[in-house]
Design an enzyme around this catalytic site. Structure first.
Site, PDB file in Angstrom:
ATOM      1  N   PRO A 297       0.825  -1.211   0.000  1.00 19.65           N
ATOM      2  CA  PRO A 297       0.000   0.000   0.000  1.00 19.65           C
ATOM      3  C   PRO A 297       0.860   1.263   0.000  1.00 19.65           C
ATOM      4  O   PRO A 297       1.874   1.325   0.691  1.00 19.65           O
ATOM      5  CB  PRO A 297      -0.775  -0.122   1.321  1.00 19.65           C
ATOM      6  N   GLY A 298       0.463   2.231  -0.805  1.00 20.50           N
ATOM      7  CA  GLY A 298       1.129   3.526  -0.786  1.00 20.50           C
ATOM      8  C   GLY A 298       0.144   4.569  -0.273  1.00 20.50           C
ATOM      9  O   GLY A 298       0.223   5.042   0.863  1.00 20.50           O
ATOM     10  N   CYS A 377      -0.920  29.256 -15.550  1.00 20.65           N
ATOM     11  CA  CYS A 377      -1.530  29.586 -16.838  1.00 20.65           C
ATOM     12  C   CYS A 377      -1.940  28.320 -17.583  1.00 20.65           C
ATOM     13  O   CYS A 377      -1.344  27.966 -18.603  1.00 20.65           O
ATOM     14  CB  CYS A 377      -0.570  30.407 -17.682  1.00 20.65           C
TER      15      CYS A 377
HETATM   16  C1  LIG Z   1       2.385   2.779  -7.017  1.00 19.05           C
HETATM   17  C2  LIG Z   1       2.629   1.374  -6.627  1.00 19.05           C
HETATM   18  C3  LIG Z   1       2.080   0.851  -5.441  1.00 19.05           C
HETATM   19  C4  LIG Z   1       1.176   1.645  -4.538  1.00 19.05           C
HETATM   20  O1  LIG Z   1      -0.009   2.042  -5.110  1.00 19.05           O
HETATM   21  P1  LIG Z   1      -1.100   2.771  -4.178  1.00 19.05           P
HETATM   22  O2  LIG Z   1      -2.249   2.982  -5.058  1.00 19.05           O
HETATM   23  O3  LIG Z   1      -0.494   4.054  -3.731  1.00 19.05           O
HETATM   24  O4  LIG Z   1      -1.381   1.866  -3.042  1.00 19.05           O
HETATM   25  C5  LIG Z   1       2.415  -0.440  -5.110  1.00 19.05           C
HETATM   26  N1  LIG Z   1       3.215  -1.203  -5.892  1.00 19.05           N
HETATM   27  C6  LIG Z   1       3.746  -0.735  -7.036  1.00 19.05           C
HETATM   28  C7  LIG Z   1       4.621  -1.605  -7.840  1.00 19.05           C
HETATM   29  C8  LIG Z   1       3.463   0.554  -7.440  1.00 19.05           C
HETATM   30  O5  LIG Z   1       3.992   1.009  -8.588  1.00 19.05           O
END
Ligand SMILES: *Cc1c(COP(=O)(O)O)cnc(C)c1O
Length: 464
Positions: A297-298, A377
């Site tokens: 998760p990010g 712009c």
């Molecule tokens: C961007 C990414 C994530 C995280 O995605 P989220 O939508 O922020 O949870 C995880 N794994 C990989 C390989 C990614 O490129």
């Protein structure tokens, strides 16, 4: 799922939030006075990132996936303070570039907690990571093309490798963030087993990986489940091959990526994380013994821990819409312009009436449809269009919510706008963790062009 099941699922109450750890923080939950003080002290536009909320989000993920390896996708927010909070919360780091690996190392992640996902990796990134691997042999490189394996081998790398698979299933809130079906990402599913076995001739193949895209939400749970099931199947085939003549691989994990959605709209329900976890475990099962589930998760870790504060500087009634000009634009928060993303906006007030008197409290103003536009712009430089807000007046402070993920990270200097400052809240204290850029920062990397040639030209011209 038949129709009856669907109806039952719809009326089921959402999972109980963990005590004192709500499943979402809305823009209305922030302490307005605190935000106003921060804006007054540090100026706007200003990012505020609450590390306590980052920790809570990590904790909910840990609770929902107690047996899984949880890796924070660093690209959502790479600030040092956030990375340290995530490390202390015992998540690993998933990095998308040499720069992110460098930041994660600096924040104290050891190699055994570092995962580098190489997507068409520039030579410079591979050189760097191969170098890091000499000191940190436990780091893992996730590889999405046979060419990348070859390029790693040429750099003497023979360490831990995870094979990224294109599962042929995508999910995401916008086509630009759907990766699971895009040919750019991963080895095609049908060739993945073969690629993994060949890789094992040189590397230590420890896992298989797929990331469907961003925005797992209740409607897209089915495609998530399908991806996870395919990955489980692949892992079983690699660990326990159907052909007795094929050598088994000693996998450690199946990584099903990130994409856990957060509710951007005020009335959108939060993700039922325990239900997603349950569905994920079910779909990946049975996992061969010794093989763990991993997730990345990010957004989920940082999104609702961040807000962007911006000041109203212009209010312009026009025949079609009421345009509210603010000091933050697409260079500070790109998501609305890039993905048509919705971010909640709350008017915190503080402005003045035309006669110089203090404007009334936002709660006492009428909800008025306004378009909030930045200083860039570009027509696309709006934070919202015709949205009902407590009627903004000049000098008001607006809080843009759920801005902690892909906010500062996607900020740019377009239109020669210095990037904003960022303050981190940590157990009640506030500290500037990214200073506001200056005009000098904008030109800091520029070098004088070749002066000699100009001088010569000048002389020739003068000599004529
Ligand atoms: C961007 C990414 C994530 C995280 O995605 P989220 O939508 O922020 O949870 C995880 N794994 C990989 C390989 C990614 O490129």
């Amino acid at each position: 799922m038949n129709e009856g099941d669907e109806r039952d699922a719809a009326v089921e109450p959402p999972a109980e939030p963990t005590e004192g750890n709500p499943s979402v923080r809305r823009v209305s939950d922030w302490d307005a006075e605190r935000l106003a003080d921060l804006a007054a002290e540090h100026g706007t536009p200003l990012y505020v990132q609450d590390l306590d909320r980052v920790r809570e989000n990590c904790e909910r993920l840990r609770d929902a996936f107690p047996d899984a390896d949880v890796r924070y996708a660093v690209k959502a927010h790479t600030g040092r303070a956030v990375l340290e909070a995530v490390r202390e919360s015992e998540l690993d780091a998933e990095c998308a570039s040499a720069g992110e690996v460098d930041r994660a190392l600096a924040a104290g992640f050891g190699g055994e907690r570092l995962h580098y996902t190489a997507v068409n990796p520039p030579a410079r990134d591979l050189d760097y990571v191969a170098g890091v691997a000499e000191a940190e042999p436990d780091l893992t490189v996730t590889v999405g093309a046979v060419d990348t394996l070859d390029r790693l081998a040429k750099r003497g790398y023979d360490g831990r490798v995870c094979v990224r698979v294109n599962p042929g299933v995508g999910a995401g809130h916008h086509e630009k963030v759907r990766t699971g079906g895009a040919a750019k990402f991963g080895v095609p599913y049908d060739r993945a087993a073969d690629a993994a076995r060949r890789a094992a001739e040189r590397f230590d193949v420890v896992g298989v990986h797929a990331h469907a895209g961003s925005g797992i939400d209740p409607e897209q749970l089915d495609s998530h489940r399908e991806l996870v099931a395919r990955m489980g199947e692949l892992a079983r085939e690699l660990v326990d091959p159907s052909d007795a003549n094929t050598a088994p691989l000693d996998l450690e994990y199946v990584d099903v990526g990130g994409g856990f959605g957060v509710p951007y709209e005020e009335d959108e329900p939060p993700l039922d994380l325990p239900a997603v976890a349950e569905a994920t475990r079910e779909a990946v099962a049975p996992l061969p013994s010794g093989v763990d589930l991993a997730i990345e998760p990010g957004r989920y870790v940082v999104a609702d821990a961040g807000a962007l504060l911006t000041r109203v500087n212009t209010v312009k009634p026009t025949p079609d819409e009421r345009v509210v000009g603010v000091d933050a634009g697409m260079t500070d928060l790109l998501r609305p312009a890039m993905y048509d993303a919705y971010h909640p906006i709350r008017n915190l007030g503080g402005g003045r009436n035309a006669d110089g008197s203090d404007a009334s409290a936002p709660d006492d103003r009428s909800a008025t449809p306004v378009t909030v536009a930045g200083p860039i712009c570009e027509t696309g430089d709006t934070l919202c269009r015709n949205r009902a807000l407590a009627d903004p007046t000049r000098g008001d402070l607006l809080a843009v919510g759920v801005a902690g993920a892909y906010g500062y990270e996607m900020a740019s200097q377009y239109n020669s706008r210095p990037r904003p400052a960022e303050v981190a809240l940590d157990d009640g204290t506030a500290a500037v963790v990214r200073r506001r850029e200056t005009l000098g920062d904008l030109t800091a990397v520029e070098r004088e062009p070749n002066r000699d040639r100009h001088d010569r030209t000048d002389r020739t011209e003068a000599g004529r």
